[in-house]
Structure formats: structure tokens, C-alpha cells
Design an enzyme around this catalytic site. Structure first.
Site, PDB file in Angstrom:
ATOM      1  CG  ASP A  46      40.879  33.553  38.595  1.00 43.45           C
ATOM      2  OD1 ASP A  46      39.828  33.122  38.133  1.00 43.45           O
ATOM      3  OD2 ASP A  46      41.350  34.723  38.028  1.00 43.45           O
ATOM      4  CB  THR A  91      35.607  37.336  35.360  1.00 48.22           C
ATOM      5  OG1 THR A  91      35.765  35.848  35.451  1.00 48.22           O
ATOM      6  CG2 THR A  91      36.250  37.808  36.529  1.00 48.22           C
ATOM      7  N   GLY A 143      39.752  35.241  32.913  1.00 51.66           N
ATOM      8  CA  GLY A 143      40.195  34.133  32.048  1.00 51.66           C
ATOM      9  C   GLY A 143      40.117  32.740  32.975  1.00 51.66           C
ATOM     10  N   GLY A 160      40.595  30.309  35.110  1.00 52.12           N
ATOM     11  CA  GLY A 160      40.992  30.667  36.753  1.00 52.12           C
ATOM     12  C   GLY A 160      42.123  29.714  36.997  1.00 52.12           C
TER      13      GLY A 160
HETATM   14  N1  GLY Z   1      38.343  33.399  36.224  1.00 56.29           N
HETATM   15  C1  GLY Z   1      37.052  33.186  36.471  1.00 56.29           C
HETATM   16  C2  GLY Z   1      37.113  31.677  37.031  1.00 56.29           C
HETATM   17  O1  GLY Z   1      37.955  30.894  36.243  1.00 56.29           O
HETATM   18  O2  GLY Z   1      36.367  31.359  37.760  1.00 56.29           O
END
Ligand code: GLY
Length: 288
Positions: free
Chosen positions: A190, A159, A211, A213
Site C-alpha cells: 500500500d 513501515t 499494517g 498492505g
Molecule cells: N504496509 C506495508 C506493506 O504492507 O508493505
């Protein structure tokens, strides 16, 4: 007033030999954001920064996104304007090179989140061309995917994101990701959900998370951090939000710009590469 900008390239087990290359791209993203922030456009600033990061194969967003269980890239992205609380997100998009630019278009539509084929059709309506999904796949992600398929576990981090206060004091955040390696097709994390992976609110702050999500969603992690600014100093607000993610079983990191124009970051992972600039100066680092 002096703007504030902070950008990140994901939290996780970043190999030390990649720190310099990642920080170079993050510094370019910071500059792109700074120029738009100085011109008084926080939303343009976060979109410009995340576009630079999506274009780099070093990060898990845009070109270089993680592959899902069937070997396809499916990307999520979001933009939020703290001033108006307008937000736009896209989820599970396969054929757009810069999902953050599509999320920006969604922000200007009657909806807040578009997914999959509908998001792709909306991209065409807004003049964003289709890219060849194969052009998003890098050798590095293909190898990571093959490893994950063999071992049955995938990298949970990655991310990219940006948080900005512009010269008019407006706050904005943007976040973009290819999600988890070997995720189920259709899985949405997320990143495109306001308050989970991305959030901005006038008078308080703007935040972008990275992290695992599913835990950021359950913790409403970026909303938690920004809301905590009512009672806590920014560093403590970030620590509380990441601690809540950890209490649920996840890990990760977050960047934040507060309404006083200061930039902050925190992670509970081995590394998290960030670059920032505000009235106190500028810097770039992969470890706190
Ligand atoms: N934080 C990115 C995901 O888990 O998709």
C-alpha cells in the site's frame, strides 16, 4: 501559524524492551520535520523525518528493511503534497538507501510511480547513488527472515511515516517500507499507492498508514480517513478507516494531521510507536 508534526515507526508486535530506543529515533525524526515545517516546507519536513527513520536499523524501511522470499530487500516509498495533490512513489527498489528521497524526485517528474529497475535508473539520473543492497540487510531482519522461512509465515507489519502541517498551513505525508518479510519478489504493498498507504489533501488532512498492505489498498485506507474528516472528528475518522481495514481481514495503524494543525493516531495492533508536536504540546508513545 504553529506547525504540526507526527511520525510513526510502524504498528505491530513491538517488543517492550525496544520502546525507548524507537522513541529516541522517532523524536529525532520529529525534530527534523519540525525544523522544516517551521520554515514553511511541509514536503521537505516529511522527507526529512522519513529519511531519519530509514537510516535507523530499528525500523522496517531503508536500512533494516524486511527481506523477500529470495533474501533481497525490495522497498516502497511515497510522498504527497496536499496543496497541489502532487505525489511521487517508488516500488520494489533494491539499491537506494533512502527511497523516500527518490519518491520526492518522482513527484517532480512527469510520472507518479516508478518501480524496480526503472526506478533505479531514474535515481542515477537524479544523482542518487546506488547503494550495495547488502548494506541494507541487518542481522535482525536476516533472523526474522530465517524464522519466517522455517514457519511459513512472515511479519505483516512495519513501515515508517510522517504527516505534517507547516507554518503556512500546507499539508504533506510521506511513508516508506521494506514491506512484508518473505513476500514474493515484485510484491508491492500500500505504501507507494496514493490513498492506500499515504495521502494528503489541502483543507482536510495528511495521513500515513502502517499494517497489512493488501488490506490498506483494498480499503483505500488513508484516503478513507482523510475524506472522513468532512463528516467526523479526526479520531473517529482514523477509527473508521482502521475498522474498514479490519473488516476486510487486516490490521494496522495510522497517523494524521488535520487542517487545524492537530496531530492524531490510532492502531488496532499491540503497539505503534509515534512522536508528535503541535500547538498543544509534544509527546511520544508506543501505545495509545
Ligand atoms: N504496509 C506495508 C506493506 O504492507 O508493505
Amino acid at each position: 501559524m504553529t506547525p504540526a508534526v507526527i511520525v510513526h515507526g510502524g504498528a505491530g508486535a513491538v517488543p517492550e524492551e525496544e520502546f525507548a530506543a524507537r522513541l529516541e529515533v522517532l523524536s529525532r525524526a520529529r525534530l527534523a520535520a519540525w525544523e522544516a515545517a517551521a520554515a514553511g516546507d511541509a514536503v521537505a519536513a516529511v522527507v526529512a523525518a522519513v529519511t531519519v527513520l530509514e537510516d535507523s536499523p530499528l525500523f522496517n524501511a531503508g536500512v533494516g528493511s524486511a527481506l523477500n522470499r529470495e533474501g533481497f530487500v525490495e522497498m516502497d516509498a511515497a510522498v504527497m503534497d496536499g496543496e497541489t495533490r502532487a505525489c511521487g512513489g517508488v516500488a520494489a527498489v533494491r539499491d537506494v538507501r533512502n527511497p523516500v528521497q527518490l519518491a520526492r524526485e518522482v513527484m517532480d517528474s512527469e510520472h507518479v510511480l516508478l518501480a524496480g529497475e526503472g526506478a533505479s535508473r531514474f535515481a542515477r539520473e537524479r544523482g542518487i547513488p546506488a547503494c550495495d543492497p547488502a548494506s541494507l540487510v541487518t542481522r535482525r531482519q536476516l533472523e526474522r527472515w530465517r524464522r519466517a522461512r522455517r514457519r511459513g509465515d512472515g511479519e505483516k507489519a512495519g513501515t515508517v511515516g510522517a504527516a505534517v502541517m507547516d507554518s503556512r498551513g500546507r499539508l504533506a505525508a510521506a511513508t516508506s517500507t521494506g514491506g512484508m518479510v518473505d513476500k514474493r519478489p515484485g510484491r508491492v504493498g500500500d505504501t507507494p499507492l496514493p490513498g492506500a498507504g499515504n495521502y494528503a489533501e489541502a483543507g482536510l488532512g495528511a495521513a500515513s498508514g502502517t499494517g497489512y498492505g493488501e488490506y490498506f489498498v483494498r480499503a483505500l485506507a488513508t484516503y478513507r480517513a482523510v475524506s472522513a474528516l468532512r463528516q467526523h472528528q479526526p479520531q473517529r475518522a482514523l477509527e473508521l478507516a482502521i475498522a474498514e481495514v479490519a473488516a476486510l481481514g487486516g490490521h494496522g495503524g495510522m497517523i494524521l494531521v488535520d487542517a487545524a494543525g492537530r496531530s492524531w493516531w490510532h492502531h488496532d495492533t499491540a503497539a505503534m510507536c509515534v512522536a508528535w508536536r503541535d500547538a498543544a504540546g509534544e509527546g511520544a508513545s508506543c501505545r495509545r
